[in-house]
Design an enzyme around this catalytic site. Structure first.
Site, PDB file in Angstrom:
ATOM      1  N   HIS A  55      72.847 -19.575 107.635  1.00  0.00           N
ATOM      2  CA  HIS A  55      72.812 -18.451 108.568  1.00  0.00           C
ATOM      3  C   HIS A  55      73.454 -18.896 109.882  1.00  0.00           C
ATOM      4  O   HIS A  55      73.437 -20.086 110.229  1.00  0.00           O
ATOM      5  CB  HIS A  55      71.373 -18.026 108.848  1.00  0.00           C
ATOM      6  CG  HIS A  55      70.727 -17.311 107.711  1.00  0.00           C
ATOM      7  ND1 HIS A  55      69.628 -16.509 107.889  1.00  0.00           N
ATOM      8  CD2 HIS A  55      71.009 -17.277 106.387  1.00  0.00           C
ATOM      9  CE1 HIS A  55      69.265 -16.004 106.730  1.00  0.00           C
ATOM     10  NE2 HIS A  55      70.081 -16.460 105.796  1.00  0.00           N
ATOM     11  N   GLU A  57      72.497 -18.678 112.945  1.00  0.00           N
ATOM     12  CA  GLU A  57      71.589 -19.369 113.866  1.00  0.00           C
ATOM     13  C   GLU A  57      71.410 -20.838 113.478  1.00  0.00           C
ATOM     14  O   GLU A  57      71.459 -21.719 114.338  1.00  0.00           O
ATOM     15  CB  GLU A  57      70.202 -18.711 113.881  1.00  0.00           C
ATOM     16  CG  GLU A  57      70.204 -17.277 114.317  1.00  0.00           C
ATOM     17  CD  GLU A  57      70.236 -16.301 113.143  1.00  0.00           C
ATOM     18  OE1 GLU A  57      71.119 -16.425 112.265  1.00  0.00           O
ATOM     19  OE2 GLU A  57      69.379 -15.402 113.115  1.00  0.00           O
ATOM     20  N   CYS A  85      65.671 -13.946 111.169  1.00  0.00           N
ATOM     21  CA  CYS A  85      64.782 -13.869 110.008  1.00  0.00           C
ATOM     22  C   CYS A  85      63.688 -14.938 110.141  1.00  0.00           C
ATOM     23  O   CYS A  85      63.716 -15.741 111.076  1.00  0.00           O
ATOM     24  CB  CYS A  85      65.595 -14.092 108.737  1.00  0.00           C
ATOM     25  SG  CYS A  85      66.143 -15.811 108.514  1.00  0.00           S
ATOM     26  N   CYS A  88      65.161 -18.582 110.315  1.00  0.00           N
ATOM     27  CA  CYS A  88      65.831 -18.875 111.580  1.00  0.00           C
ATOM     28  C   CYS A  88      64.841 -18.931 112.732  1.00  0.00           C
ATOM     29  O   CYS A  88      64.963 -19.771 113.622  1.00  0.00           O
ATOM     30  CB  CYS A  88      66.934 -17.858 111.831  1.00  0.00           C
ATOM     31  SG  CYS A  88      68.271 -17.992 110.613  1.00  0.00           S
TER      32      CYS A  88
END
Length: 177
Positions: A55, A57, A85, A88
């Protein structure tokens, strides 16, 4: 003044999101800022890498840790185009990022405000200041456009497969003569 600075850095996160979109990735971008300077940039690479942990992040956090030479990202701000999410949000807490700024809410997986408030849960040993909704319309629109185009592409592919199957079936019927 702070709102203008937040918008400026969110624009940079949107640039990263557009890089993801160009690769066919879900368009989410992130930047980590330290002392007014971007020290890390990233965008989603989950499809490209076939790795669920890539992801925007997480990639940005990893890059920032390398840059500062520590797993503690104190005195930084993470700007991300979509509400983080659970994975993260956990990485944000573990890396001790003190401030998170995000654009659009994520009603299906957001764990900063939408489903949970992980970054502001006093039961953890770290909490973050959170600013939401910076360039929310732009951050949401890039996602809406991406998923609309994806649905249209899948619909067209299905239609093409169906037409091909009908053509093949008709061809097989004429071969029976």
């Amino acid at each position: 003044m702070s709102m203008m600075i937040d918008q400026q850095f969110m624009q940079e996160a949107l640039i990263e999101a557009k890089k993801a979109e160009a690769l066919g990735e879900v368009p989410i971008g992130a930047v980590v800022v330290y002392n007014g300077e971007i020290i890390a940039r990233a965008y989603n690479l989950r499809e490209t890498s076939q790795n669920a942990t890539t992801h925007a992040e997480l990639i940005a956090i990893q890059e920032a840790c390398k840059k500062v030479g520590s797993w503690r990202l104190e005195n930084t701000t993470l700007y991300v185009t979509l509400e983080p999410c659970p994975m993260c949000a956990g990485a944000i807490l573990q890396s001790r990022i003190p401030r998170v700024v995000y654009g659009a809410r994520d009603p299906k997986a957001g764990c900063v405000d939408s489903l949970y408030r992980l970054l502001n849960d006093a039961r953890f040993n770290h909490e973050c200041e959170v600013t939401e909704g910076i360039l929310a319309a732009e951050c949401g629109q890039i996602l809406t456009d991406f998923f609309k185009a994806l649905r249209e592409r899948k619909k067209a592919e299905k239609k093409a497969r169906t037409a091909l199957t009908i053509t093949e079936a008709a061809s097989n019927c004429t071969n029976w003569k």
